[in-house]
Every structure is written in C-alpha cells, then in structure tokens.
Design a protein around this motif. Structure first.
Motif, PDB file in Angstrom:
ATOM      1  N   ASN A   1       0.821  -1.201   0.000  1.00 21.40           N
ATOM      2  CA  ASN A   1       0.000   0.000   0.000  1.00 21.40           C
ATOM      3  C   ASN A   1       0.861   1.260   0.000  1.00 21.40           C
TER       4      ASN A   1
ATOM      5  N   ASP B   1      -7.246  -2.472  -1.706  1.00 24.07           N
ATOM      6  CA  ASP B   1      -8.052  -1.334  -1.285  1.00 24.07           C
ATOM      7  C   ASP B   1      -9.208  -1.779  -0.394  1.00 24.07           C
TER       8      ASP B   1
ATOM      9  N   LEU C   1     -12.157   3.301   0.529  1.00 24.27           N
ATOM     10  CA  LEU C   1     -10.798   3.596   0.983  1.00 24.27           C
ATOM     11  C   LEU C   1     -10.523   5.082   0.976  1.00 24.27           C
TER      12      LEU C   1
END
Length: 829
Positions: free
Chosen positions: A275, A328, A770
């Motif tokens: 991420n 996500d 998200l």
C-alpha cells in the motif's frame, strides 16, 4: 621455574582478589539502589497521604479553620446586615472585631508583629528566636469552643482527636450537618462521621497502589525480581489500561465488533509495504523509478505473503494479474472495523461532488499554445476539437489562444501576416475553420498574452492565464500540451480552480532536446520537470501515442481527427477510380515544417545512403521554416533528387494528384499530415514507430523498420495503386470519431444536472470506501510539489536560469492595451 610459578600464583591471587572486590562493590551498589527505591516508594506513599488529607480538608473544613470561619462570618452577615449608612468595610471590620477568638489572639498577634518588625531580629541567636516565637496554644483554646457552637455539646467532653478528621488509623471523615431553613432561621451544625466509602476514589486507588508497590519492594530481593513482581500488581494493570488508545464511538465499528464472524485481521507487513509503494507512485515518478518497477515489487510482496502462509497450492495456482482493488478493500475493511474515518487534510478541501450548471451543460475551456495563421498541430487540432465539442449544443466551449505583439507576429505568422486587434485574428480563425468543417462553429474565442521564444521556437504564456476564464465558467479545462503551458506558469493552481483538468500531450519534447548540445542531460532534467508540472496540475492526461514520455495519470489514446475536407477529397478519388479514371498522375512527396527535427534529417540520410537504389525516385518537398536554407544546401551538396517548394496547405489542389506520401519522421507523436494523406486515399510510407501505431491497420499504410526495408516499401508503393477507404475507415479518421474517443476517455459527458444530483445522492448512501477512510498520499505529494513550483516560478532568477523569457511572469504594457486589460503592476523588461 619455581620463580615463574610463584609469579603466576601471585598474579592469579591478585586477579581473584580484584574480582572479589568488584563483586562486593556491585553487590553493595545494588543494595544501595534497592534501599533508594524503597525510600522513593515510601516518599510516594507519604505524598499520597498528604494529598489525601489536603483533599479532605478542602471538601470538609475543620472546625475553626479559615474556611469554616468565613462561612460563619457570612451567616452572621446575612442574619444581621449592616445599616445602609455605614460603609461595607466598616461593617465587615465591626463584625470581625466581634469574633471571640480574634479578641483572644490580639495580644499574641501584637507581640508577634512587634518582634518581627525589630531590625535586630535577624542578628539574634537561635535561643532568643525560640523564645520570641508565637505561642499557638491560644489558637487551640480559641478554636475549641467553636467546634461545639449551637449544639449544646460540652467541648470538654469532646477530645480534639475526635473532632479532627485526620485521626491516625481512622479512615472516616467528619462533616458539618446543617439544621434549619431560610436565611433568618437559626442554623445549627453538628460534626457527623462519614463512612470511609466516600473518600475520593482516585486518591484512594493511588494510595493503595503505592502501598502495594512498597510491599512488593519489601518482598523483592533483586531489581529483576522487583520488576517482575511490579508487573503482577494492580497498579501496573491500571496504568497499562489507561495508556490504551480509545477509538471513536462509531456505530459501524460497534456492529462489526459485536456481530460474530466479523473479526478483521490486522494488516500484515507485505500489505502495508504494498500500500505504501502504490501510494508513493507520484513521488517515485519524480525520482525516476518507472511504474513497472513498483508493480514488480508489489507482485513480489504478494508472492512472499503467499509463501509465508504455507499454502503451497495457493502459491502454485495464483496468477500475477491479481486485481489491485483487493488491497483497497482489505485496507478499507480494516479501517472500518476500527471505526476510523478520514475527515480530510490540509491539501484537500473536501470530497463533495461539484454541481453541474443549471442547464446541465458542461463548460469546457480549451487552452492551447499556438494559433492560426501559424499552421502547426497545436493551432489546428484544438480548433477542430472546440468546434466538434460544441457541435451538438450539449456543451459551452471556450477556446483560449495566445495573442502576440506585432514584433512576435512577424516572427511566427507566414507571408508577413499581422493583426492589429484580437477581433481581427478571431475573424480570420473563424473564417478558416468554417471553410473546412462546413457548419457554423458555436463557441467562444478568448486570448491570453504570449511571447515567442526564438530559442525554443514556441510561444510561452505570460502571467496567470487561468484568470481569462471567469470563475463561474471554470468547470473543465483542457490543456493542449500541458507541460508546455505549465513550465513557467505562475498563478492559481489549475485543478483547484477547475473541477476537471484534462491534459492532451501533442509533442515529444524529449526527442527534440536530445538532438541539441548536452542533449542527454537536458532530456533527463526535462523528463522530471514534465512529470512535476503535469502531475500537479492535471487530473487526467491523454497521450496521443506511446511515442511520448510516460506521465503521471496518463493513458494512450488518439483523440485527433482530420478535417472533413480531406475525407471529401478521398471520396472523389474513390469515385474517379471506380469510373476507370486515374486520379493520381504524380509520384511521391513530403510536406512539413522545414526544421531538421521534423523528419528532414531522417529523409536526407536515407536518400543519401541509398541514392543508387532510389535513383528513379523524384521527390517533391513542400515546407518552410528556420532550417530551410540549411536543408536545401545539404541536399544539393549530396546530389539528391529533391525538388523543394514553398510550404502550403495540405488540402491545396496542387497536392491532390500525388500517389505516395513519404514521412520518415520519428519525432512526431501522431503525424497530422499522415492522417490527412490516408484520408485523401494516398499510399503512406512511414517508420515502424509508436507514433504511427494508430495508422498501422489501414491497408494503404506501409511501415518499415530498417533502412533496407525503407527502400523496399518505397518501390512497392510506387508500383501499387491505393485501396479505396471503407466507410468504417473514413469514420475512424474523422473528428466525430475523435470526439467520441475523447468523451469516452475523459468521462465528461455525464448527462443532465438532475441525473448528476441523483448520482450524488446515491453516492452519499454508499458504504465507506478507501478514499473516505485513508488520507491519499498522492494528494499530499501533489500539494507539496505544487507549492514548490509556485515558489520557484515566482522567483525571476530561477525562471531565467531555466530558460524563460525575461519579463514573462506578468503581462506587458503593450499586450495589456491590446487585450483591454488594466495596466500591469509589474512591467516586463
């Protein structure tokens, strides 16, 4: 030998003695530290006891204390108020004098003040000072009667320890209880004993914890044992629980934790790294890290995660094309399970969708870097885009083009053309356009001040050109050549003023720069500058072909078309061919602006290398430009069979009868002249290059990948007849199809305003995503880079070092007069 043994034994004995002394010192030091820790624990206990007493004294005043006396004094004041003729200070003084214990203390206080005011008091010895101390026994006698006032209790039968709330070994406290109501009624007080449960709970718990800590220290023999025992105490557990973070009280989080089976596992290290890498892509772009490198790194992290899970079958059957949306959703589920919700940051002002105009039409401002009569791609193609976007009446379109002063017009416009006012140039542009599209174009034309750079051979904007679009019309901005428009741009951030900013990349600037002196270094710097400015000012970027540099937020799509006039010429050629007539009576030609970077270098080199093989080729070249004299002299010195002609419009009737169009250029992004030649039904010979990817599917397009193949393709083209274009191929080349591709890629055609409001209402009710839960690192990076560019572009020395024209940070006086603007505050050089 014996002497050596004795010496060894002596050294051994001294070493053992040293070790023994060291161990004893360590033990002694440890004992002292342990005693010190016990003393510290005892001091904490005494401090807690003192705080406990002070708190009780504050809550329940001791009879005779200052707070108790103040209360009694207020009662007497309410019971017998002073006459209005007497001042408040006099009344208070009289009532204070009436207090019995004050009268008893007066001789003692007078003596004490006399002794303390003696100038020789400091010089007295300790024995005299002790005799002169104040006798507090009178204070004790004065306070004794007050404790039993009004209750008839005999003070002689009530001991001082019983009246004091601080009796050692007694956890009870004392409190006054009042009897009687009203202001004038007689109130009585009585000391009552309160249960120990009414002690202040925090102090009580702290005192008990310190007692446990003291007992733990007494039981422990070593520091390590003491620390282990401390971890088992209630005080340690309370401190640890108080340090835990408390999450927001979210209904969604409470449901997730209460419902069975909804426990979400926390993110592991590979997921956190993946991420972070994905969010850091814009910053990695600035560092020169390619996107495929970050993608490969993310795939490696996923493989490591599968391998660490121990599921060999999953590792063997997993594919590399795992969708990135899974991560996500994973991050969003973890954040939602904790109840966390991102409220926005310093770089983002909110997430509400922008409202459409009342009439439901998008307002599109197309900003370009050139204008007619300069026949260049950035002058022609944005003009056609504006006309076809406004054709169906579903959008309000404004075309913003540069206005040049008379001196720059003479350098740029052909045939010594010039305009005195912007209105004259607008009339010329509209006439030229409507002659080619066949309908009246319903869009506005506005001008911004520009200056021509002879070094860069392009027009640079002056000042903040976004101000020429009113705020009420700032909906969508289409930046034709976004890197060119924002190199030296100093003004309001485009994607803060406009709701959507679309960049359309026309030119491969890296290819041009590499041909100059120190080209490799210049290309390296220019690449990162382009990434910088395009990434911070555009929401989406369309690259006409893969020949351009890869930019942030970019996609490849050819959104250009050809004028209907060229398609009509192609249809005439098809009709003549079907009737048996020969529409092509001439051989091969090339057309383009005569500068070396526009394909002339490649053309001269190929014809010179294979002069014998192409001896029968007679090539006509049409063009004019800065390198015209040099190109002509070079071709003449090499003995090439090239006939040079003055530049002209590609739709000129003198060019209709040519059969083959040769274009060896590899610096173009999508060559407009190649598309126009195909639309007119000609055979095109071009390089196998990403800039020609769009034309590769047409039957009349012949591509070559080597010099020898170039010779073969030219011979095939000269010996063949063009294939007539089908209706589908004609539509693919048209501006109607290009506009459809543009709207499809940009998602600008959103329907009516009511539909948009309905979508916005539905978007509010959708579950957390998200973007709502996590701050976007891309926005933070873009905001920081935008601030840095604004500061750098506002510093004139930095602008000059990077190649800007002096004085272009603001509009000049002459341009302000031409455009009807107020005089600039800062005059240019």
């Amino acid at each position: 030998m014996a002497a050596w043994v004795d010496s060894v034994d002596g050294r051994t004995e001294r070493a053992l003695s040293f070790i023994s002394r060291s161990l004893s010192d360590v033990q002694r030091s440890a004992d002292q530290d342990f005693k010190l820790m016990k003393a510290r624990a005892k001091s904490f206990r005494d401090l807690a006891s003192t705080l406990d007493k002070e708190w009780e004294n504050f809550r329940f005043p001791v009879p005779g204390s200052s707070r108790d006396l103040l209360g009694r004094f207020k009662e007497r004041q309410h019971a017998s108020p002073a006459p209005l003729a007497i001042s408040p200070l006099t009344a208070i003084s009289a009532q204070v004098e009436d207090v019995e214990f004050i009268r008893r203390l007066r001789p003692t206080l007078s003596t004490f003040r006399r002794i303390q005011s003696d100038p020789n008091f400091v010089k007295r010895d300790d024995s005299k000072r002790s005799r002169d101390r104040m006798d507090l026994s009178m204070l004790k006698k004065a306070l004794a009667p007050l404790a039993s006032d009004g209750d008839g209790d005999d003070p002689s039968t009530t001991s001082l320890e019983q009246r004091s709330p601080w009796v050692k070994g007694d956890n009870a406290s004392w409190r006054w209880r009042e009897r009687g109501t009203g202001t004038s009624a007689k109130r009585t007080r009585k000391m009552v004993k309160l249960p120990a449960s009414e002690d202040w709970e925090p102090l009580k718990r702290m005192k008990e914890g310190l007692r446990d800590l003291e007992s733990t220290a007494a039981k422990s023999k070593t520091p390590s044992e003491f620390l282990e025992n401390v971890k088992k105490t209630e005080l340690f557990e309370n401190v640890k629980s108080s340090l835990k973070l408390t999450l927001p009280n979210s209904d969604g989080a409470r449901k997730l934790t209460e419902e069975p089976g909804n426990d979400v596992a926390p993110l592991d290290v590979p997921e956190l790294l993946e991420n972070l890498v994905r969010q850091s892509e814009p910053f990695l772009d600035q560092l020169g890290v390619r996107k495929d490198v970050s993608v490969s790194f993310c795939k490696m992290l996923r493989r490591c995660k599968r391998a660490s899970s121990g599921n060999a079958e999953l590792v063997a059957t997993s594919t590399e094309s795992e969708p990135k949306d899974d991560l996500d959703l994973r991050v969003a589920s973890v954040l939602q399970s904790t109840g966390y919700r991102y409220r926005g940051g310093m770089w983002k002002e909110g997430t509400e969708a922008a409202d459409l105009p009342d009439d439901g039409r998008r307002k599109i401002a197309i900003v370009t870097t050139a204008s007619l009569p300069w026949m260049t791609g950035t002058a022609v193609n944005p003009l056609f885009r504006a006309a076809y976007l406004a054709k169906d009446g579903m959008r309000n379109v404004t075309l913003l083009i540069p206005w040049l002063c008379k001196k720059d017009q003479a350098l740029v416009y052909p045939s010594h053309m010039s305009f005195n006012t912007p209105e004259e140039q607008e009339s010329y542009v509209r006439t030229w356009l409507e002659e080619r599209i066949g309908f009246k174009a319903d869009f506005k034309i506005a001008f911004y001040p520009g200056r021509f750079s002879t070094h860069k051979r392009s027009i640079l904007a002056c000042g903040d050109i976004s101000q020429f679009i009113p705020d009420k019309e700032a909906d969508v901005a289409v930046l034709e050549e976004p890197e060119h428009l924002t190199w030296y741009y100093h003004g309001r951030r485009w994607n803060k003023k406009f709701k959507d900013v679309i960049g359309v990349v026309h030119t491969n600037y890296l290819e041009y720069v590499q041909r100059e002196k120190n080209g490799a270094l210049q290309a390296f710097l220019l690449k990162h500058i382009n990434n910088w400015v395009v990434g911070i000012y555009c929401n989406k970027v369309l690259r006409l072909s893969a020949a351009t540099q890869e930019l942030p937020k970019s996609q490849v799509c050819n959104v250009h078309g050809v004028s209907p006039k060229f398609l009509e010429i192609g249809k005439k050629v098809t009709v003549e061919t079907d009737s048996g007539k020969s529409a092509f009576t001439k051989g091969a030609y090339f057309l383009g602006k005569m500068i070396w970077g526009k394909g002339y270098r490649e053309l001269v080199n190929l014809l010179a290398q294979y002069k014998q093989d192409l001896a029968d080729l007679k090539l006509d070249v049409y063009g004019s430009g800065e390198d015209a004299a040099d190109v002509k002299s070079t071709a003449q010195n090499l003995g090439l069979g090239i006939n040079f002609h003055q530049g002209r419009d590609h739709a000129d009737e003198s060019l209709h009868s040519y059969k083959v169009f040769i274009n060896p250029s590899v610096s173009d992004v999508v060559c407009t002249t190649t598309a126009e030649a195909l639309a007119m039904g000609k055979i095109v010979v071009c390089a196998d290059h990403p800039s020609n990817e769009f034309f590769r599917g047409f039957p009349n397009c012949l591509t070559y990948s080597s010099p020898t193949e170039f010779v073969e393709k030219v011979k095939v083209a000269m010996a063949s007849e063009p294939v007539p274009l089908s209706a589908e191929e004609c539509h693919r080349l048209s501006w109607e199809a290009a506009t459809e591709r543009f709207l499809e890629m940009t998602k600008l055609d959103r329907g009516s305003a009511s539909e948009q409001q309905a979508k916005a209402g539905a978007a509010v009710k959708r579950p957390m995503t998200l973007s709502m839960s996590l701050p976007n690192l891309r926005d933070v990076v873009d905001g920081t880079l935008a601030l840095a560019h604004f500061v750098a572009s506002g510093f004139e020395p930095a602008r000059l070092v990077s190649g800007a024209i002096p004085g272009t940070m603001h509009c000049s006086v002459e341009q302000s007069k031409d455009l009807g603007l107020p005089p600039p505050l800062f005059h240019g050089f």
